[in-house]
Design a protein around this motif. Structure first.
Motif, PDB file in Angstrom:
ATOM      1  N   PHE A   1      44.521 -20.782 -31.844  1.00  0.00           N
ATOM      2  CA  PHE A   1      44.451 -22.065 -31.142  1.00  0.00           C
ATOM      3  C   PHE A   1      45.825 -22.698 -31.132  1.00  0.00           C
ATOM      4  CE2 PHE A   1      43.058 -22.787 -35.543  1.00  0.00           C
ATOM      5  CZ  PHE A   1      43.954 -23.748 -35.968  1.00  0.00           C
ATOM      6  N   ARG A   2      45.972 -23.738 -30.330  1.00  0.00           N
ATOM      7  CA  ARG A   2      47.247 -24.443 -30.286  1.00  0.00           C
ATOM      8  C   ARG A   2      47.000 -25.940 -30.296  1.00  0.00           C
ATOM      9  NH1 ARG A   2      50.243 -24.360 -24.389  1.00  0.00           N
ATOM     10  NH2 ARG A   2      48.910 -25.900 -23.374  1.00  0.00           N
ATOM     11  N   LEU A   3      47.961 -26.687 -30.808  1.00  0.00           N
ATOM     12  CA  LEU A   3      47.903 -28.137 -30.870  1.00  0.00           C
ATOM     13  C   LEU A   3      49.069 -28.718 -30.086  1.00  0.00           C
ATOM     14  CD1 LEU A   3      47.213 -28.524 -34.709  1.00  0.00           C
ATOM     15  CD2 LEU A   3      45.527 -28.664 -32.862  1.00  0.00           C
ATOM     16  N   GLN A   4      48.822 -29.829 -29.427  1.00  0.00           N
ATOM     17  CA  GLN A   4      49.884 -30.520 -28.709  1.00  0.00           C
ATOM     18  C   GLN A   4      50.388 -31.684 -29.560  1.00  0.00           C
ATOM     19  OE1 GLN A   4      48.331 -31.668 -24.901  1.00  0.00           O
ATOM     20  NE2 GLN A   4      48.090 -29.567 -24.193  1.00  0.00           N
ATOM     21  N   GLY A   5      51.690 -31.904 -29.506  1.00  0.00           N
ATOM     22  CA  GLY A   5      52.269 -32.974 -30.289  1.00  0.00           C
ATOM     23  C   GLY A   5      53.756 -33.099 -30.037  1.00  0.00           C
ATOM     24  N   TYR A   6      54.486 -33.553 -31.037  1.00  0.00           N
ATOM     25  CA  TYR A   6      55.894 -33.837 -30.803  1.00  0.00           C
ATOM     26  C   TYR A   6      56.711 -33.700 -32.091  1.00  0.00           C
ATOM     27  CZ  TYR A   6      54.426 -38.354 -32.726  1.00  0.00           C
ATOM     28  OH  TYR A   6      53.902 -39.336 -33.535  1.00  0.00           O
ATOM     29  N   LEU A   7      58.014 -33.544 -31.893  1.00  0.00           N
ATOM     30  CA  LEU A   7      59.002 -33.607 -32.957  1.00  0.00           C
ATOM     31  C   LEU A   7      59.797 -34.888 -32.786  1.00  0.00           C
ATOM     32  CD1 LEU A   7      60.491 -29.986 -32.786  1.00  0.00           C
ATOM     33  CD2 LEU A   7      58.508 -30.782 -34.097  1.00  0.00           C
ATOM     34  N   THR A   8      60.330 -35.416 -33.852  1.00  0.00           N
ATOM     35  CA  THR A   8      61.220 -36.567 -33.757  1.00  0.00           C
ATOM     36  C   THR A   8      62.601 -36.168 -34.253  1.00  0.00           C
ATOM     37  OG1 THR A   8      60.630 -37.367 -35.963  1.00  0.00           O
ATOM     38  CG2 THR A   8      59.335 -38.206 -34.098  1.00  0.00           C
ATOM     39  N   GLY A   9      63.623 -36.830 -33.701  1.00  0.00           N
ATOM     40  CA  GLY A   9      64.987 -36.563 -34.124  1.00  0.00           C
ATOM     41  C   GLY A   9      65.675 -35.451 -33.369  1.00  0.00           C
ATOM     42  N   PHE A  10      65.150 -35.074 -32.176  1.00  0.00           N
ATOM     43  CA  PHE A  10      65.734 -34.005 -31.370  1.00  0.00           C
ATOM     44  C   PHE A  10      65.758 -34.392 -29.893  1.00  0.00           C
ATOM     45  CE2 PHE A  10      64.011 -31.774 -35.047  1.00  0.00           C
ATOM     46  CZ  PHE A  10      64.996 -30.843 -35.349  1.00  0.00           C
ATOM     47  N   ILE A  11      66.627 -33.718 -29.129  1.00  0.00           N
ATOM     48  CA  ILE A  11      66.552 -33.727 -27.675  1.00  0.00           C
ATOM     49  C   ILE A  11      66.452 -32.273 -27.214  1.00  0.00           C
ATOM     50  CG2 ILE A  11      67.840 -35.884 -27.381  1.00  0.00           C
ATOM     51  CD1 ILE A  11      70.290 -34.191 -26.598  1.00  0.00           C
TER      52      ILE A  11
END
Length: 231
Positions: free
Chosen positions: A28-38
């Motif tokens: 399975f996969r989860l959607q989300g985000y990282l912080t501190g990057f471009i």
């Protein structure tokens, strides 16, 4: 802090081609985000989307730490993005330093096989790292008991109030020879428009990534780059 998942499976993040061409055997996969990057097309592709003589471009993530380290190189390019180029802690979440991506869960019996596959796929300038991945509750609904069990044991991040996990990620860092940034977006667009490699046209990579990102969180940099390439 690394999170131990049931059966010692592996998490791996996709922020580029892994979003639209995922690794094999994920459950399975989860959607989300990282912080501190471009996210930027700052990596030369001398195999998949270009050749050694005419490298294409593929994405990597540039950390806030590296933006600070190379502030004189990046400052002109980042004007208008409101990215803080100081030693102070980055507020979390910070929209200009938030990269939306996906996390794939690989079951333990397939970890060795998938890791070998990814090491070959990402061999042109990428190395493995560990990062915190924040799960977006509005984009995820558990579709299986296994997924529900894995997510249920994850902690809540004190700053985002979202569940998070620590995952492996492949990054092209500033100190590898394939790293080309910072590069003017017009120059990047010209390379992408004309480059072709063993995996196909460079523009296909950009189109597929941009299209998939639109499904849950459009990326303004990708949208602008695609507009220029197609103009």
């Amino acid at each position: 802090m690394t999170i131990d998942t049931p059966k010692e499976g592996m998490w791996v993040l996709g922020y580029g081609s892994l979003i639209w061409k995922p690794p094999p055997h994920y459950t399975f996969r989860l959607q989300g985000y990282l912080t501190g990057f471009i996210r930027r097309f700052y990596m030369q592709s001398r195999d998949h989307r270009g050749t050694p003589a005419n490298p294409g471009r593929v994405v990597t993530l540039v950390s806030h730490k590296d933006l600070i380290k190379k502030r004189n190189e990046y400052i002109d390019h980042l004007i208008g993005h409101e990215i803080p180029l100081s030693e102070q802690e980055v507020p979390i979440p910070h929209d200009a330093l938030k990269v939306w991506c996906v996390a794939y869960y690989i079951p333990s019996e397939k970890v060795a096989e998938v890791k070998e596959y990814l090491d070959i796929r990402e061999q042109d300038g990428y190395s493995t790292h560990q990062v915190e991945f924040h799960i977006s509750p509005e984009h995820n609904k558990c579709s299986s008991k296994e997924e529900e069990d894995v997510v249920s044991v994850l902690p809540v991040h004190p700053k985002t109030n979202h569940k998070y996990l620590t995952s492996m990620i492949y990054l092209g860092t500033l100190d590898n020879e394939a790293y080309i940034g910072p590069e003017n977006i017009m120059d990047t667009a010209l390379v992408i428009r004309t480059s072709v490699g063993d995996s196909g046209k460079n523009i296909e990579y950009l189109i597929e990534l941009t299209k998939l990102m639109r499904q849950f969180h459009p990326d303004t940099y990708l949208e602008e780059l695609l507009r220029i390439v197609e103009s």
